[in-house]
Design a protein around this motif. Structure first.
Motif, PDB file in Angstrom:
ATOM      1  N   THR A 281       4.168  -1.226  -9.130  1.00 11.49           N
ATOM      2  CA  THR A 281       3.076  -1.858  -9.989  1.00 11.49           C
ATOM      3  C   THR A 281       3.516  -1.649 -11.471  1.00 11.49           C
ATOM      4  N   ASP A 282       2.846  -1.960 -12.391  1.00 14.93           N
ATOM      5  CA  ASP A 282       2.714  -1.484 -13.287  1.00 14.93           C
ATOM      6  C   ASP A 282       1.502  -1.114 -14.302  1.00 14.93           C
ATOM      7  N   GLY A 283       0.469  -1.138 -13.028  1.00 17.62           N
ATOM      8  CA  GLY A 283      -0.942  -1.058 -12.957  1.00 17.62           C
ATOM      9  C   GLY A 283      -1.482  -0.828 -12.237  1.00 17.62           C
ATOM     10  N   LEU A 284      -2.837   0.120 -12.141  1.00 16.76           N
ATOM     11  CA  LEU A 284      -3.331   0.292 -10.985  1.00 16.76           C
ATOM     12  C   LEU A 284      -5.323   0.266 -10.853  1.00 16.76           C
ATOM     13  N   VAL A 285      -5.642  -0.368  -9.782  1.00 15.64           N
ATOM     14  CA  VAL A 285      -7.009   0.082 -10.151  1.00 15.64           C
ATOM     15  C   VAL A 285      -7.153   0.429  -8.261  1.00 15.64           C
ATOM     16  N   ILE A 286      -8.501   1.580  -9.064  1.00 14.35           N
ATOM     17  CA  ILE A 286      -8.568   2.194  -7.652  1.00 14.35           C
ATOM     18  C   ILE A 286     -10.373   2.074  -8.115  1.00 14.35           C
ATOM     19  N   ALA A 287     -10.147   1.232  -6.766  1.00  9.30           N
ATOM     20  CA  ALA A 287     -11.770   1.536  -6.168  1.00  9.30           C
ATOM     21  C   ALA A 287     -12.216   2.570  -5.274  1.00  9.30           C
ATOM     22  N   GLY A 288     -12.934   3.027  -6.168  1.00  9.83           N
ATOM     23  CA  GLY A 288     -13.392   4.716  -5.444  1.00  9.83           C
ATOM     24  C   GLY A 288     -15.053   4.178  -4.420  1.00  9.83           C
ATOM     25  N   PHE A 289     -14.649   5.127  -3.771  1.00  2.83           N
ATOM     26  CA  PHE A 289     -16.151   5.486  -3.105  1.00  2.83           C
ATOM     27  C   PHE A 289     -18.043   5.149  -3.877  1.00  2.83           C
ATOM     28  N   GLY A 290     -18.158   5.377  -3.950  1.00  2.00           N
ATOM     29  CA  GLY A 290     -19.710   5.471  -4.611  1.00  2.00           C
ATOM     30  C   GLY A 290     -19.609   5.406  -6.264  1.00  2.00           C
TER      31      GLY A 290
ATOM     32  N   VAL B 252      -6.950   2.059 -12.857  1.00  2.00           N
ATOM     33  CA  VAL B 252      -8.508   2.211 -13.562  1.00  2.00           C
ATOM     34  C   VAL B 252      -8.746   2.316 -12.577  1.00  2.00           C
ATOM     35  N   LEU B 253     -10.419   3.126 -12.331  1.00  2.00           N
ATOM     36  CA  LEU B 253     -11.085   3.685 -11.754  1.00  2.00           C
ATOM     37  C   LEU B 253     -12.652   2.974 -11.332  1.00  2.00           C
ATOM     38  N   ALA B 254     -12.598   2.423 -10.958  1.00  2.00           N
ATOM     39  CA  ALA B 254     -13.487   1.316 -10.676  1.00  2.00           C
ATOM     40  C   ALA B 254     -14.132   1.768  -8.897  1.00  2.00           C
ATOM     41  N   SER B 255     -15.583   1.099  -9.043  1.00  2.00           N
ATOM     42  CA  SER B 255     -16.336   1.208  -7.533  1.00  2.00           C
ATOM     43  C   SER B 255     -16.375   0.638  -6.539  1.00  2.00           C
ATOM     44  N   ARG B 256     -15.839   0.581  -5.554  1.00  5.46           N
ATOM     45  CA  ARG B 256     -16.065  -0.539  -3.974  1.00  5.46           C
ATOM     46  C   ARG B 256     -17.390  -0.927  -3.446  1.00  5.46           C
ATOM     47  N   THR B 257     -18.339  -0.587  -4.428  1.00  6.31           N
ATOM     48  CA  THR B 257     -19.467  -1.042  -3.671  1.00  6.31           C
ATOM     49  C   THR B 257     -19.893  -2.526  -4.309  1.00  6.31           C
TER      50      THR B 257
END
Length: 325
Positions: free
Chosen positions: A224-233, A255-260
């Protein structure tokens, strides 16, 4: 009006009777006798006939170019029909890459035309009404479903089959169709358009999960050339993933996002290893209120245009609805 296929344009096409995209724009319009009451000069373009999972960034870049050409030629509004599975992502792509005040209205259907009470004709009529309304100017791209108007940056498909599948979890519909008229309730904060780059780009998306040891993450991330991490909470991951995410963030945008599904990524509430404060201090980029799918679209647009880390970080700060002081 540009058509891309999707459920709104599907009829039985297999021996089992399962539906496939076959209908053209003229077919869709014939199902709307009330269209004669709307004072619009409507032209059509059968752009693609695809199921929405087959729509990719290349198709969307081509579509955006056609839309810009139509606007330059004098179109007062644009309507796009497509499958609903990916409309929350495609609408955001158009919202972030096409400037100007001309309304871009996307719609589709949850019931195909051969089902009882198909919703496609009503949705398309409402979309045309919105695109023709002066109050829609300056809204960017919106999604019209079930007489509700949703801003592209907020809209989510929240149910797999219901005709009321579309919601805006972090806001609300910005308008409604009431007695055949567009009623505007609020205007989203405008975001400047971003360039559509031509770099071949692969952006991965990973959801945090209970007990995940991350053993598969490194070989996945290498492609990948970049990642989005769908984190807890509010933006959290298991502590065992932290060293690898730190390493990846040094090499590429993460990038840090929320999986909620709603709510923002926090910035300074939790401080344990794997918390949002810990991850942001290690170079991960805060997605704010952007859900993981829209964060991936934005990151793709930025990386494809050759944006550097500072520009990417700033774009997410401007787009995530949380302004960093």
């Amino acid at each position: 009006m540009l058509t891309l296929g999707g459920t709104i344009a599907m009829t039985p096409g297999t021996e089992s009777g399962a539906v496939v995209p076959k209908l053209a724009a003229a077919d869709l319009l014939r199902a709307i006798p009330e269209l004669a009451e709307v004072n619009v000069d409507l032209t059509t373009h059968d752009f693609r006939r695809l199921p929405s999972p087959d729509i990719g960034f290349g198709v969307m870049a081509e579509l955006a170019t056609v839309i810009e050409r139509e606007i330059a030629a004098g179109a007062d509004g644009i309507v796009v029909t497509q499958g609903t599975d990916t409309i929350e992502e495609t609408s955001y792509f158009l919202d972030r890459t096409i400037g100007g005040d001309t309304p871009i209205v996307m719609t589709g259907a949850m019931r195909h035309p051969t089902q009882a009470s198909p919703d496609g004709p009503a949705n398309l009529l409402s979309a045309i009404r919105v695109a023709a309304d002066p109050n829609a100017r300056g809204l960017g791209c919106v999604v019209v479903m079930s007489d509700e108007i949703h801003a592209a940056r907020y809209v989510r498909k929240s149910h797999s089959t219901s005709t009321n599948a579309f919601t805006s979890p972090n806001a609300a519909p910005i308008g409604h169709i009431v007695e055949n008229e567009f009623v505007l309730l609020s205007r989203p904060r405008p975001c400047p358009p971003l360039p559509r780059g031509t770099r071949t780009t692969s952006i991965g998306m990973v959801h945090a999960a209970l007990g995940d040891d991350g053993s598969w993450l490194r070989p996945f991330a290498e492609h990948t050339d970049g990642l989005v991490i769908a984190g807890f909470g509010g933006g959290h991951v298991p502590s065992r993933l932290v060293p690898l995410l730190h390493e990846l963030a040094d090499a590429k945008p993460v990038v840090l996002a929320s999986r909620t599904g709603s709510g923002p990524v926090l910035r300074r509430t939790y401080g344990y290893p794997g918390s949002e404060q810990d991850l942001l201090s290690r170079g991960l980029i805060n997605a704010g209120f952007l859900d993981p799918f829209k964060a991936r679209v934005l990151l793709h647009v930025l990386v494809a245009a050759g944006a550097g880390r500072e520009e990417i970080t700033r774009a997410f700060q401007d787009s995530g609805e949380i302004q960093v002081s």
